[in-house]
Design an enzyme around this catalytic site. Structure first.
Site, mmCIF file in Angstrom:
data_model
loop_
_atom_site.group_PDB
_atom_site.id
_atom_site.type_symbol
_atom_site.label_atom_id
_atom_site.label_comp_id
_atom_site.label_asym_id
_atom_site.label_seq_id
_atom_site.Cartn_x
_atom_site.Cartn_y
_atom_site.Cartn_z
ATOM 1 N N ASP A 80 0.853 -1.193 0.000
ATOM 2 C CA ASP A 80 0.000 0.000 0.000
ATOM 3 C C ASP A 80 0.892 1.248 0.000
ATOM 4 O O ASP A 80 1.834 1.342 0.786
ATOM 5 C CB ASP A 80 -0.877 -0.039 1.264
ATOM 6 C CG ASP A 80 -1.976 0.996 1.240
ATOM 7 O OD1 ASP A 80 -2.479 1.312 0.145
ATOM 8 O OD2 ASP A 80 -2.352 1.487 2.329
ATOM 9 N N HIS A 81 0.610 2.182 -0.864
ATOM 10 C CA HIS A 81 1.336 3.462 -0.923
ATOM 11 C C HIS A 81 2.849 3.299 -0.991
ATOM 12 O O HIS A 81 3.581 3.823 -0.132
ATOM 13 C CB HIS A 81 0.970 4.361 0.272
ATOM 14 C CG HIS A 81 -0.428 4.855 0.214
ATOM 15 N ND1 HIS A 81 -0.825 5.881 -0.616
ATOM 16 C CD2 HIS A 81 -1.551 4.444 0.862
ATOM 17 C CE1 HIS A 81 -2.124 6.086 -0.479
ATOM 18 N NE2 HIS A 81 -2.586 5.218 0.409
ATOM 19 N N LYS A 182 -13.123 12.201 8.111
ATOM 20 C CA LYS A 182 -13.389 12.401 6.670
ATOM 21 C C LYS A 182 -14.154 13.705 6.437
ATOM 22 O O LYS A 182 -14.048 14.317 5.389
ATOM 23 C CB LYS A 182 -14.237 11.269 6.103
ATOM 24 C CG LYS A 182 -13.898 9.883 6.604
ATOM 25 C CD LYS A 182 -12.625 9.377 5.996
ATOM 26 C CE LYS A 182 -12.467 7.888 6.245
ATOM 27 N NZ LYS A 182 -11.106 7.451 5.930
ATOM 28 N N GLY A 212 -9.016 5.582 1.492
ATOM 29 C CA GLY A 212 -9.674 6.437 2.485
ATOM 30 C C GLY A 212 -11.142 6.115 2.647
ATOM 31 O O GLY A 212 -11.975 7.016 2.770
ATOM 32 N N ASN A 254 -10.292 0.273 0.189
ATOM 33 C CA ASN A 254 -9.234 0.193 1.217
ATOM 34 C C ASN A 254 -9.772 0.556 2.594
ATOM 35 O O ASN A 254 -10.418 1.601 2.753
ATOM 36 C CB ASN A 254 -8.126 1.198 0.896
ATOM 37 C CG ASN A 254 -7.252 0.771 -0.249
ATOM 38 O OD1 ASN A 254 -7.605 -0.130 -1.006
ATOM 39 N ND2 ASN A 254 -6.109 1.412 -0.376
HETATM 40 P P1 13P Z 1 -8.865 4.768 5.802
HETATM 41 O O1 13P Z 1 -7.994 5.655 6.605
HETATM 42 O O2 13P Z 1 -10.166 5.406 5.432
HETATM 43 O O3 13P Z 1 -9.072 3.427 6.425
HETATM 44 O O4 13P Z 1 -8.117 4.509 4.410
HETATM 45 C C1 13P Z 1 -7.080 3.563 4.328
HETATM 46 C C2 13P Z 1 -6.394 3.545 3.029
HETATM 47 O O5 13P Z 1 -6.864 4.055 2.045
HETATM 48 C C3 13P Z 1 -5.104 2.837 2.974
HETATM 49 O O6 13P Z 1 -4.490 3.010 1.761
#
Ligand code: 13P
Length: 309
Positions: A80-81, A182, A212, A254
């Site tokens: 992730d990222h 959010k 997110g 995610n």
């Molecule tokens: P959240 O913070 O909404 O759980 O998003 C997590 C995310 O997008 C990890 O890449």
């Protein structure tokens, strides 16, 4: 079953109008809770590991492989990222089946160049690649993108981005946001479904990704806050909006913050309820169970992926 890529998962999800849950696994027992929930739901699942975890907990990669091996549901292991080409290549070499290169804070041409470099390397090893266009705001990987710097994905950019990079899935910014906050208190939650539809029209049959996307369930937030946590008035994405996105071209959703609130809230409660215990199982097993219940609920009621394994 061995780890799989997300290719078949996304083809099926796109065709049948649901999303595959991608859950950030920050520890081995969180990972086990995610697997427990996915097995109960009979859902495919993506175990997402952030780059920061790789240095701290290299064992988690081996644990994810073992979890996939021991269970008869499709499991993908995803970076992730990934903030650099080097990190993405390292994960490909380590046995990840999917990597995200996140060059979304760079200009368009640099984002294309870095994504292309990862795609060339990953594809030569049978690994799939996600990249982001537009900027999802909030805090992830210790990088904070303030609301005003978050940018919706421009539909006019997507065809060129996909064709010049050759990537396998595209993370888009339509109003979701990393972290527990959010929306501001009193603000009406919204997602830009018009942008999602426009992108989907331009990229037929192409899997889109929502980052997110935690919905911060109230009952779990209450436990977290009741036992000493401090996340007052955290607000997530409404579940019905996520379901709507999953029924469209969004094939991967995610979830990280929901898991963290759930896991640490339950740990806090267990510590408070059992002041005279010191057996790790007394604390970590209920927290793992809470994660499993949350993941089951997300897969069945938000992703719509129950019995799609
Ligand atoms: P959240 O913070 O909404 O759980 O998003 C997590 C995310 O997008 C990890 O890449």
């Amino acid at each position: 079953m061995a780890l799989v890529t997300t290719k078949e998962m996304f083809d099926k999800a796109y065709a049948e109008g649901y999303a595959v849950g991608a859950f950030n696994v920050d520890s081995v027992d969180i990972m086990q809770g995610v697997i427990d929930g996915a097995v109960r739901a009979q859902s495919p699942v993506i175990l997402a590991v952030s780059g920061r975890m790789l240095d701290d907990v290299p064992y988690i990669v081996q644990a994810c492989k073992l979890a996939a091996h021991d269970n008869a549901i499709p499991v993908a292991l995803h970076l992730d990222h990934g903030k650099s080409v080097k990190l993405c290549k390292r994960c490909v070499d380590a046995g990840f089946t999917s990597v995200m290169i996140d060059a979304s804070l760079y200009d368009f041409d640099t984002n294309v160049r870095l994504t292309r470099e990862v795609v060339d390397y990953a594809h030569s090893c049978g690994v799939v690649v996600e990249s982001e266009l537009g900027v999802v705001s909030g805090k992830e990987e210790d990088i904070v993108v303030a609301g005003k710097y978050g940018q919706f994905t421009r539909p006019s950019d997507v065809v060129e981005f996909v064709s010049s990079t050759g990537l396998d899935s595209l993370a888009i910014a339509i109003g979701t946001c990393h972290g527990a906050y959010k929306y501001k208190a009193g603000e009406q939650p919204y997602l830009r479904f018009d942008i999602l539809d426009e992108i989907a029209d331009k990229l037929p049959n192409f899997p889109l990704v929502l980052h997110g996307a935690s919905s911060i369930p109230k009952e779990r937030l209450d436990i977290f806050n009741c036992y000493g946590g401090k996340l007052p008035q955290a607000i997530g994405i409404p579940e019905d909006m996520l379901r709507q996105a999953a029924a469209k071209a969004v094939c991967k959703i995610n979830v990280a913050s929901d898991l963290r609130i759930c896991y640490f809230g339950e740990l806090r409660r267990q510590f408070a309820l059992k002041p005279n215990k010191w057996d790790a199982k007394e604390f970590f097993l209920p927290a793992r169970q809470a994660v499993a219940d949350l993941v089951y609920d997300r897969l069945v009621n938000v992703m719509g992926s129950a019995n799609k394994a």
